[in-house]
Design an enzyme around this catalytic site. Structure first.
Site, short mmCIF file in Angstrom:
data_model
loop_
_atom_site.label_atom_id
_atom_site.label_comp_id
_atom_site.label_asym_id
_atom_site.label_seq_id
_atom_site.Cartn_x
_atom_site.Cartn_y
_atom_site.Cartn_z
N CYS A 1 43.31 -11.20 62.85
CA CYS A 1 44.28 -10.28 63.33
C CYS A 1 45.61 -11.08 64.10
O CYS A 1 46.39 -11.49 63.10
CB CYS A 1 43.65 -9.46 64.49
SG CYS A 1 44.64 -7.96 64.73
N HIS B 1 38.54 -7.19 62.67
CA HIS B 1 37.84 -8.04 63.64
C HIS B 1 36.27 -8.24 63.74
O HIS B 1 35.49 -7.37 64.07
CB HIS B 1 38.13 -7.34 65.06
CG HIS B 1 39.31 -7.57 65.58
ND1 HIS B 1 40.02 -8.33 66.37
CD2 HIS B 1 40.54 -6.66 65.34
CE1 HIS B 1 41.10 -8.18 66.67
NE2 HIS B 1 41.59 -7.08 66.15
N GLU C 1 34.53 -10.18 64.70
CA GLU C 1 33.74 -10.46 66.12
C GLU C 1 32.97 -9.50 66.71
O GLU C 1 32.54 -9.60 67.81
CB GLU C 1 34.46 -11.50 66.93
CG GLU C 1 35.69 -10.88 67.44
CD GLU C 1 36.80 -10.56 66.61
OE1 GLU C 1 36.49 -10.57 65.40
OE2 GLU C 1 37.83 -10.26 67.20
N1 GLN Z 1 49.31 -6.53 67.25
C1 GLN Z 1 48.96 -7.81 67.73
C2 GLN Z 1 49.96 -8.68 67.39
O1 GLN Z 1 51.01 -8.52 66.63
C3 GLN Z 1 47.68 -8.24 66.86
C4 GLN Z 1 46.68 -7.15 67.21
C5 GLN Z 1 45.21 -7.86 67.40
O2 GLN Z 1 45.05 -9.08 67.37
N2 GLN Z 1 44.20 -7.17 67.54
O3 GLN Z 1 50.01 -9.94 67.47
#
Ligand code: GLN
Length: 191
Positions: free
Chosen positions: A79, A169, A171
């Protein structure tokens, strides 16, 4: 095998728990001194990529980690971690390591409706559960990168050499297949 988990912000504990469940030792990376011992792989957790980018620089972690990634240290970005590795982000000027030839779209599913679950085929692993939290997606990958999973017509996992990214995710589940997949890369690199 020993994995370093970037622990300056975000969901690093969940990755540590996944590694513990797989019987793999890890340590937290919070400052430059934490990089003095050798390690076999790096996890960049979810969180807020802009905050992590700033902290990486303020804490003197940016340059040494970028160098290690460029030299082939296996890295798994989830992410926000995906955004730290992306060479291009269409809706953000900021870049961090920019070592992976992917074009990401940040907060790509909208801010309010940004969290949802799905399932998708992950190359070589079968159907896996996916949780997205204000996630990015990958608009396209460069010639060096390989698409590993697509959900709803959008690329949500990719790899390039020893760099692995997921927009979701893994994890957050007991399903540890994606972590195991990463550790195989790290094991191969270390041997
Ligand atoms: N929206 C976050 C970003 O731009 C990422 C979200 C996440 O890691 N769950 O960094």
């Amino acid at each position: 095998m020993k994995i370093g988990v970037l622990a300056v912000q975000g969901a690093f504990i969940e990755h540590e728990m996944a590694l513990a469940a797989l019987g793999v030792s890890c340590f937290e990376i919070r400052k430059a001194g934490d990089l003095s011992c050798p390690f076999d792989g790096l996890i960049l957790p979810g969180g807020e990529s802009t905050v992590q980018n700033k902290l990486l620089r303020d804490l003197g972690l940016f340059a040494p980690l970028k160098e290690k990634i460029e030299k082939g240290l296996p890295v798994f970005g989830t992410c926000a971690g995906l955004l730290l590795l992306a060479k291009e982000i269409v809706n953000d000027e900021r870049r961090c390591f920019a070592t992976m030839d992917i074009v990401a779209v940040r907060n790509a599913y909208g801010r309010q409706l940004g969290s949802f679950s799905a399932r998708a085929e992950f190359k070589g692993l079968g159907l896996i559960p996916l949780t997205f939290i204000r996630a990015p997606y990958i608009a396209r990958v460069g010639a060096e990168a390989e698409v590993l999973a697509v959900a709803d017509g959008r690329i949500v996992a990719a790899r390039q050499g020893r760099q692995l990214v997921t927009a979701f995710h893994p994890e957050l589940y007991d399903d540890l297949r994606v972590h195991r997949y990463f550790l195989e890369t790290a094991g191969a690199a270390g041997s």
